[in-house]
Design an enzyme around this catalytic site. Structure first.
Site, PDB file in Angstrom:
ATOM      1  CE1 TYR A   1     -13.272  -7.883   1.142  1.00  0.00           C
ATOM      2  CE2 TYR A   1     -11.274  -9.042   0.530  1.00  0.00           C
ATOM      3  CZ  TYR A   1     -11.910  -8.030   1.229  1.00  0.00           C
ATOM      4  OH  TYR A   1     -11.184  -7.176   2.002  1.00  0.00           O
TER       5      TYR A   1
ATOM      6  NE  ARG B   1      -8.886   6.466  -4.682  1.00  0.00           N
ATOM      7  CZ  ARG B   1     -10.178   6.618  -4.895  1.00  0.00           C
ATOM      8  NH1 ARG B   1     -10.591   7.240  -5.973  1.00  0.00           N
ATOM      9  NH2 ARG B   1     -11.061   6.147  -4.060  1.00  0.00           N
TER      10      ARG B   1
ATOM     11  CG  ASP C   1      -8.675  -3.492  -4.304  1.00  0.00           C
ATOM     12  OD1 ASP C   1      -8.009  -2.986  -3.397  1.00  0.00           O
ATOM     13  OD2 ASP C   1      -9.569  -4.342  -4.084  1.00  0.00           O
TER      14      ASP C   1
ATOM     15  NE  ARG D   1      -3.910  -2.167   0.302  1.00  0.00           N
ATOM     16  CZ  ARG D   1      -5.148  -2.068   0.794  1.00  0.00           C
ATOM     17  NH1 ARG D   1      -5.597  -0.932   1.213  1.00  0.00           N
ATOM     18  NH2 ARG D   1      -5.919  -3.131   0.828  1.00  0.00           N
TER      19      ARG D   1
ATOM     20  NE  ARG E   1      -6.948   4.332   1.992  1.00  0.00           N
ATOM     21  CZ  ARG E   1      -7.606   3.345   2.615  1.00  0.00           C
ATOM     22  NH1 ARG E   1      -8.815   3.569   3.084  1.00  0.00           N
ATOM     23  NH2 ARG E   1      -7.049   2.172   2.784  1.00  0.00           N
TER      24      ARG E   1
END
Ligand SMILES: O=C(O)CCc1c2[nH]c(c1CC(=O)O)Cc1[nH]c(c(CC(=O)O)c1CCC(=O)O)Cc1[nH]c(c(CC(=O)O)c1CCC(=O)O)Cc1[nH]c(c(CCC(=O)O)c1CC(=O)O)C2
Length: 370
Positions: free
Chosen positions: A166, A52, A88, A39, A43
């Site tokens: 998921y 973003r 992702d 990552r 963010r």
């Protein structure tokens, strides 16, 4: 300067200037320990948040220009030894026909998760990865050109069990009990779904290498909710199959081989098996001690990891001490420094810089004194 058209073709890539990460992955000599962070395009960087802002997450994933820019951002700040394409793991279930939305503050959501084996009919049986996931391949090719050979570019995928969980849970879950219910109640249908996912993943990874990925990481992020018996039946065989089939196909296509890395988070009960599963690198979360990980993998693979991401909340001095201990534990051969999982959004970029610097400085010193 290259013209715009040549930037989209996976050929004539700029020469690689820093191959430290690739050498460490293959267990070869290095001048310093290479380091990158899961990552790292994320963010915690203000420039990421700005790029973003106001845009849908998966729309961003489908824009090669945006993915390229986000991938390059951390490299402008830190001397990382590798980059990872911004994307992702959930683009694979989308390619198989499932809707996935990214709900801000909540994370990925499947409006219509798989409820029982009947629902497998909703999945596409044949997935043409170049049309469904061609946007990822384009992002990889563009980034490989724009990175100008600074460091290698890593491609990645979710592993079958993690993606299956998921698709059944419909999002994150503390127990994964809906997905585990399938393993115990519908083992045959579970294997069917895992096989379908494996087929798509194999083509997807091969496509990434054709597009210019120089290493691959397979994320089995939900290994921790399985026990050793379920892991051996529902995760490991598929992880093995992926490594074997991707390597065979790379060879058949006449492409150069690339190191493959497997990250089974919280799956250290399976460490010996993972070291024997056809991957060059086993990535580790922070719950395992570096020395025992070495002992248990017996020099068969390179190791990657595993500083607790939360150690980045410490002072720079403390980070430096923690890094030094970690390097001493893993040793200087066949080792890639990383965190034990991805960076969190509230982490201070300065401390990420301190982590990278500590890895480089301490490893150079340790290599000199060896
Ligand atoms: O919280 C989570 O990590 C799980 C859910 C989540 C996912 N994508 C997501 C979210 C929401 C969020 O991060 O808030 C959504 C997601 N994916 C990503 C980001 C960027 C960031 O974290 O700030 C984000 C945040 C959303 C945003 O930017 O708006 C990008 C991403 N996901 C991933 C990667 C590969 C990597 O980690 O290096 C990368 C790209 C590389 C990079 O940013 O440098 C992989 C990924 N995505 C995902 C998982 C499963 C994790 C799990 O379930 O334990 C995993 C594998 C893993 O981290 O173990 C699913």
């Amino acid at each position: 300067m290259m013209d715009k058209d040549s930037l989209i073709l996976p050929k004539d890539f700029p020469e690689l200037k820093n191959d430290t990460f690739l050498r460490a992955a293959r267990g070869e000599e290095v001048e310093h320990i290479p380091v990158w962070c899961m990552r790292q395009a994320g963010r915690y960087l203000p420039e990421f948040r700005e790029s973003r802002a106001g845009k849908d997450f998966f729309e961003t994933c489908r824009s090669p220009e945006a993915c390229c820019e986000l991938t390059l951002q951390p490299l402008r700040r830190f001397p990382f030894d590798a980059s990872i394409i911004f994307s992702d793991i959930l683009v694979v279930p989308q390619a198989m026909g499932m809707d996935v939305e990214m709900t801000p503050g909540k994370g990925p959501t499947f409006p219509e998760p798989l409820k029982d084996p009947e629902d497998l009919k909703r999945l596409k049986t044949k997935v043409d990865v170049s049309s469904e996931l061609g946007y990822v391949f384009k992002a990889i090719t563009l980034t490989r050109h724009r990175i100008e050979g600074k460091v290698p570019l890593i491609g990645f995928t979710g592993a079958p069990w993690t993606l299956m969980s998921y698709m059944i849970e419909g999002g994150g879950s503390p127990t994964h009990s809906k997905a585990k219910r399938w393993l115990y109640r519908y083992p045959e249908a579970s294997h069917k779904l895992l096989s379908q996912l494996t087929d798509v993943i194999v083509d997807y990874l091969l496509g990434q290498v054709k597009a210019g990925a120089q290493a691959l990481q397979v994320f089995e992020s939900h290994a921790g909710c399985l026990g050793p018996v379920e892991f051996k039946e529902f995760s490991l065989p598929y992880l093995r199959d992926i490594a074997r089939r991707v390597k065979d196909k790379i060879k058949l296509s006449g492409l150069d081989s690339v190191p493959m890395m497997v990250f089974a988070k919280d799956g250290h009960y399976g460490l010996e098996d993972l070291a024997d599963s056809g991957y060059e690198v086993v990535s580790l979360d922070w719950t395992i001690d570096p020395c025992s990980a070495r002992l248990r993998t017996g020099g068969k693979v390179s190791l990657q990891g595993n500083m607790d991401p939360c150690a980045l909340y410490a002072t720079k001095e403390r980070i430096s001490e923690i890094v030094k201990k970690m390097l001493e534990g893993f040793g200087m051969k066949g080792y890639i420094a990383n965190l034990g999982h991805g960076l969190y959004p509230d982490m201070d970029p300065e401390n990420v810089g301190a982590f990278v610097e500590a890895v480089h400085t301490h490893s150079r010193q340790l290599l000199k004194s060896n």
